[in-house]
Design an enzyme around this catalytic site. Structure first.
Site, PDB file in Angstrom:
ATOM      1  N   LYS A   1      12.740   4.918  -8.987  1.00 39.27           N
ATOM      2  CA  LYS A   1      12.136   5.301  -7.699  1.00 39.27           C
ATOM      3  C   LYS A   1      12.634   4.377  -6.584  1.00 39.27           C
ATOM      4  O   LYS A   1      13.026   4.844  -5.506  1.00 39.27           O
ATOM      5  CB  LYS A   1      10.604   5.205  -7.816  1.00 39.27           C
ATOM      6  CG  LYS A   1       9.881   5.141  -6.483  1.00 39.27           C
ATOM      7  CD  LYS A   1       8.396   5.010  -6.651  1.00 39.27           C
ATOM      8  CE  LYS A   1       7.870   3.599  -6.740  1.00 39.27           C
ATOM      9  NZ  LYS A   1       7.734   2.877  -5.475  1.00 39.27           N
ATOM     10  N   ASN A   2      12.613   3.083  -6.853  1.00 36.28           N
ATOM     11  CA  ASN A   2      12.954   2.128  -5.788  1.00 36.28           C
ATOM     12  C   ASN A   2      14.448   2.059  -5.483  1.00 36.28           C
ATOM     13  O   ASN A   2      14.874   1.359  -4.561  1.00 36.28           O
ATOM     14  CB  ASN A   2      12.428   0.726  -6.123  1.00 36.28           C
ATOM     15  CG  ASN A   2      10.915   0.651  -5.944  1.00 36.28           C
ATOM     16  OD1 ASN A   2      10.310   1.578  -5.414  1.00 36.28           O
ATOM     17  ND2 ASN A   2      10.308  -0.441  -6.382  1.00 36.28           N
TER      18      ASN A   2
ATOM     19  N   ARG B   1       4.912   3.532   1.593  1.00 37.15           N
ATOM     20  CA  ARG B   1       5.361   2.241   2.090  1.00 37.15           C
ATOM     21  C   ARG B   1       6.865   2.271   2.457  1.00 37.15           C
ATOM     22  O   ARG B   1       7.287   1.708   3.454  1.00 37.15           O
ATOM     23  CB  ARG B   1       5.074   1.237   0.967  1.00 37.15           C
ATOM     24  CG  ARG B   1       5.729  -0.059   1.062  1.00 37.15           C
ATOM     25  CD  ARG B   1       4.929  -1.041   1.846  1.00 37.15           C
ATOM     26  NE  ARG B   1       5.806  -2.100   2.313  1.00 37.15           N
ATOM     27  CZ  ARG B   1       5.552  -2.863   3.344  1.00 37.15           C
ATOM     28  NH1 ARG B   1       4.451  -2.716   4.031  1.00 37.15           N
ATOM     29  NH2 ARG B   1       6.399  -3.781   3.713  1.00 37.15           N
TER      30      ARG B   1
ATOM     31  N   CYS C   1       0.875   1.135  -1.375  1.00 34.88           N
ATOM     32  CA  CYS C   1      -0.073   0.535  -2.307  1.00 34.88           C
ATOM     33  C   CYS C   1      -0.928  -0.542  -1.635  1.00 34.88           C
ATOM     34  O   CYS C   1      -0.454  -1.267  -0.771  1.00 34.88           O
ATOM     35  CB  CYS C   1       0.683  -0.111  -3.463  1.00 34.88           C
ATOM     36  SG  CYS C   1       1.153   1.058  -4.710  1.00 34.88           S
TER      37      CYS C   1
ATOM     38  N   ARG D   1       1.445  -7.158   3.221  1.00 33.83           N
ATOM     39  CA  ARG D   1       2.776  -6.557   3.324  1.00 33.83           C
ATOM     40  C   ARG D   1       3.286  -6.395   4.757  1.00 33.83           C
ATOM     41  O   ARG D   1       3.479  -5.283   5.251  1.00 33.83           O
ATOM     42  CB  ARG D   1       2.809  -5.220   2.578  1.00 33.83           C
ATOM     43  CG  ARG D   1       2.390  -5.367   1.142  1.00 33.83           C
ATOM     44  CD  ARG D   1       2.620  -4.133   0.345  1.00 33.83           C
ATOM     45  NE  ARG D   1       3.988  -4.027  -0.128  1.00 33.83           N
ATOM     46  CZ  ARG D   1       4.381  -3.148  -1.043  1.00 33.83           C
ATOM     47  NH1 ARG D   1       3.509  -2.314  -1.548  1.00 33.83           N
ATOM     48  NH2 ARG D   1       5.622  -3.096  -1.434  1.00 33.83           N
ATOM     49  N   PRO D   2       3.516  -7.507   5.435  1.00 31.92           N
ATOM     50  CA  PRO D   2       4.045  -7.448   6.804  1.00 31.92           C
ATOM     51  C   PRO D   2       5.507  -6.990   6.812  1.00 31.92           C
ATOM     52  O   PRO D   2       6.155  -6.961   5.760  1.00 31.92           O
ATOM     53  CB  PRO D   2       3.945  -8.900   7.283  1.00 31.92           C
ATOM     54  CG  PRO D   2       3.966  -9.725   6.051  1.00 31.92           C
ATOM     55  CD  PRO D   2       3.359  -8.891   4.955  1.00 31.92           C
ATOM     56  N   ILE D   3       6.018  -6.620   7.996  1.00 30.71           N
ATOM     57  CA  ILE D   3       7.447  -6.242   8.078  1.00 30.71           C
ATOM     58  C   ILE D   3       8.166  -7.054   9.158  1.00 30.71           C
ATOM     59  O   ILE D   3       9.166  -6.621   9.715  1.00 30.71           O
ATOM     60  CB  ILE D   3       7.642  -4.728   8.303  1.00 30.71           C
ATOM     61  CG1 ILE D   3       6.917  -4.239   9.547  1.00 30.71           C
ATOM     62  CG2 ILE D   3       7.227  -3.920   7.096  1.00 30.71           C
ATOM     63  CD1 ILE D   3       7.414  -2.879  10.000  1.00 30.71           C
ATOM     64  N   ASP D   4       7.620  -8.253   9.419  1.00 27.04           N
ATOM     65  CA  ASP D   4       8.212  -9.105  10.458  1.00 27.04           C
ATOM     66  C   ASP D   4       9.690  -9.416  10.187  1.00 27.04           C
ATOM     67  O   ASP D   4      10.501  -9.488  11.117  1.00 27.04           O
ATOM     68  CB  ASP D   4       7.399 -10.409  10.590  1.00 27.04           C
ATOM     69  CG  ASP D   4       7.246 -11.131   9.259  1.00 27.04           C
ATOM     70  OD1 ASP D   4       6.881 -10.470   8.258  1.00 27.04           O
ATOM     71  OD2 ASP D   4       7.503 -12.343   9.201  1.00 27.04           O
ATOM     72  N   LEU D   5      10.056  -9.576   8.916  1.00 26.08           N
ATOM     73  CA  LEU D   5      11.452  -9.950   8.607  1.00 26.08           C
ATOM     74  C   LEU D   5      12.411  -8.802   8.909  1.00 26.08           C
ATOM     75  O   LEU D   5      13.534  -9.018   9.367  1.00 26.08           O
ATOM     76  CB  LEU D   5      11.573 -10.356   7.132  1.00 26.08           C
ATOM     77  CG  LEU D   5      10.640 -11.489   6.694  1.00 26.08           C
ATOM     78  CD1 LEU D   5      10.765 -11.741   5.198  1.00 26.08           C
ATOM     79  CD2 LEU D   5      10.967 -12.768   7.465  1.00 26.08           C
TER      80      LEU D   5
ATOM     81  N   ASP E   1       6.065  -6.195 -10.207  1.00 26.22           N
ATOM     82  CA  ASP E   1       5.649  -4.845 -10.615  1.00 26.22           C
ATOM     83  C   ASP E   1       5.322  -4.762 -12.113  1.00 26.22           C
ATOM     84  O   ASP E   1       4.668  -3.817 -12.543  1.00 26.22           O
ATOM     85  CB  ASP E   1       6.738  -3.818 -10.271  1.00 26.22           C
ATOM     86  CG  ASP E   1       6.771  -3.520  -8.769  1.00 26.22           C
ATOM     87  OD1 ASP E   1       5.924  -4.054  -8.032  1.00 26.22           O
ATOM     88  OD2 ASP E   1       7.649  -2.749  -8.340  1.00 26.22           O
TER      89      ASP E   1
ATOM     90  N   ARG F   1       2.810   8.478  -8.246  1.00 28.78           N
ATOM     91  CA  ARG F   1       3.711   8.093  -7.156  1.00 28.78           C
ATOM     92  C   ARG F   1       5.019   7.547  -7.708  1.00 28.78           C
ATOM     93  O   ARG F   1       6.047   7.602  -7.035  1.00 28.78           O
ATOM     94  CB  ARG F   1       3.075   6.980  -6.315  1.00 28.78           C
ATOM     95  CG  ARG F   1       1.879   7.410  -5.548  1.00 28.78           C
ATOM     96  CD  ARG F   1       1.321   6.236  -4.831  1.00 28.78           C
ATOM     97  NE  ARG F   1       2.328   5.775  -3.882  1.00 28.78           N
ATOM     98  CZ  ARG F   1       2.084   5.109  -2.800  1.00 28.78           C
ATOM     99  NH1 ARG F   1       0.839   4.805  -2.493  1.00 28.78           N
ATOM    100  NH2 ARG F   1       3.038   4.728  -2.002  1.00 28.78           N
TER     101      ARG F   1
END
Ligand code: UD1
Length: 424
Positions: A27-28, A97, A121, A126-130, A311, A403
């Site tokens: 999936k990933n 996500r 999830c 789970r920030p996305i600053d990077l 995971d 999922r």
């Protein structure tokens, strides 16, 4: 009262599982590959794409943007010639996500993207600053518009990006945008996960110039125009890890796992051997797994690849309830990834939580109970717990499991598991 899902799995535990099981495509790996099809208009043929909810949601977003897709006999066909939008709708983006991957892909393809802050999830902040800092360095302007993130760049320019942490999807977003930027981009402290290496390979087959994937520093020489490609998705290492654990869970279990790449799983496999599970390669992409001796406690510490994957953390914790002694499970990536522990304790496990560590005392026989999946991997862990528990376990919220696991119930039934889907 909190609502429970309509579908549930009813499991009769304690039956030995034997036979052959085939792992699906990852999936990933499929999710970033689908996003990457935006970078060059045209037709793509993707093999071994798992038909799981997250993938279907990603495809619905692609369709909203103007693409077409269909599953043929052995491949997913995507055509991105008709892309005419750059804004991802809230209803779809917040379900998954990985919708954050459209930021890098659309920015590269169209010079702009609008994506609601992603969902997914419930395992932590789970920030996305990077992701955003990297895109800003590439020349994008970032703003928040009615709850949506907007990134825009007239001209993406190669640069040096040093990630504070080797984030998987941040590295993937930046790889996609940098592939079509002007000049060279150097990404330092990049993620090394097999799925990142795979995306680099996909982009290279589309004509991108990338070096160093799988290492700390990735070099990308931007190319204005990429071309569509044919893609085969790599095996899912987390699904494989789930079946490896299942192989050792009951004394009489014996599984042959197909389409597994053990080189993606060196740390988990060495942990399994340490615990007392026998894993043997039987072919280029297959292995045998069974219990070797009585299981013994160990320590697991999650870390970015090649470290122990977060995971697989909940899945291994189930195995450790069947191991003699005190095990420690340290979760370093996500702060909320122990919610399933309360459910396992209701099944008879003896697990205490101290900050980011779960202290597992074994051996504890597990007994069937109603339990609720709290996220995708936690849900799979509860199914495994049900398969080794006495009597009947009912797992609720199984939509979360679906999922990411393709045909999970059917695959388990094929091994002799007594598991049924019930709809309320
Ligand atoms: C990906 C996987 C997910 C897996 C995770 C870790 C996909 C679609 N998802 O998620 O299944 O559990 O890798 O292996 O591939 N972080 C920041 N700022 C950022 C980005 C991340 O602080 O901008 C932090 C996160 O809070 C977390 C850590 O970095 O603590 C790792 O997250 P990351 O590698 O980004 O995970 P994802 O890419 O979201």
């Amino acid at each position: 009262m909190e609502r429970v899902s309509e579908r549930r799995y009813v499991i009769k535990g304690g039956y030995p599982l034997k036979g052959v099981v085939e792992v699906s495509g990852a999936k990933n790996a499929a999710l970033p590959a689908i996003a990457a099809t935006l970078l060059a208009p045209g037709e793509y043929r993707l093999k071994r794409v798992p038909k799981v909810k997250d993938v279907l949601c990603m495809l619905k977003i692609l369709e909203f943007l103007g693409a077409t897709w269909s599953f043929e006999k052995d491949a997913l066909i995507i055509n991105t010639s008709g892309i005419n939008k750059t804004s991802v709708p809230y209803e779809l983006a917040t379900q998954i996500r990985a919708s954050v991957l459209f930021l890098g892909a659309l920015l590269g393809a169209k010079g702009e993207a609008e994506v609601p802050l992603p969902g997914g999830c419930a395992i932590g902040k789970r920030p996305i600053d990077l992701h955003l800092k990297g895109m800003e360095k590439l020349g994008a302007e970032i703003s928040l518009y009615h709850g949506n993130l907007r990134v825009k760049a007239l001209n993406l320019k190669g640069c040096e990006i040093v990630l504070d942490f080797p984030s998987v999807t941040a590295t993937e977003n930046l790889l996609m945008a940098a592939s079509v930027a002007e000049g060279e981009t150097v990404i330092k402290n990049a993620a090394k996960e097999p799925e990142v290496v795979f995306l680099a390979e996909v982009l290279k087959s589309m004509g991108a110039h990338i070096k160093g994937e799988g290492e700390d520093t990735i070099y990308v020489k931007g190319k204005k125009k990429l071309k569509p490609a044919h893609i085969e998705i790599i095996p899912d290492r987390i699904e494989a890890g789930t079946f490896l654990v299942l192989g050792g869970l009951l004394e009489e279990n014996e599984l042959e796992i197909k389409n597994v790449n053990l080189s993606y799983l060196e740390v988990p496999v060495s942990k399994l051997r340490e615990i007392g599970v026998y894993v043997e390669k039987t072919g280029k992409r297959s292995c045998l797994v069974k219990r070797e001796k009585s299981l013994k406690a160990t320590k697991i510490v999650t870390a970015p690849y090649p470290g122990f994957p977060t995971d697989l953390q909940p899945i291994f914790t189930v195995l450790l309830t069947q191991a003699q002694g005190m095990s420690l499970v340290v979760e370093n990536l996500f702060e909320n990834r122990f919610l399933y522990v309360f459910e396992l304790n209701r099944m008879g496990a003896n697990i205490k939580l101290e900050d980011r560590t779960a202290i597992v005392n074994g051996v504890t026989p597990l007994f069937g109970s109603p339990v609720k999946a709290t996220d995708l991997r936690a849900g799979a862990a509860l199914v495994l717990a049900g398969l080794c528990a006495e009597n009947t376990t009912t797992v609720y919220n199984v939509e979360l499991i679906e999922r990411g696991y393709e045909n999970f119930v059917e695959k388990l039934q094929g091994l002799g598991a007594k598991i049924e889907v019930e709809t309320l």
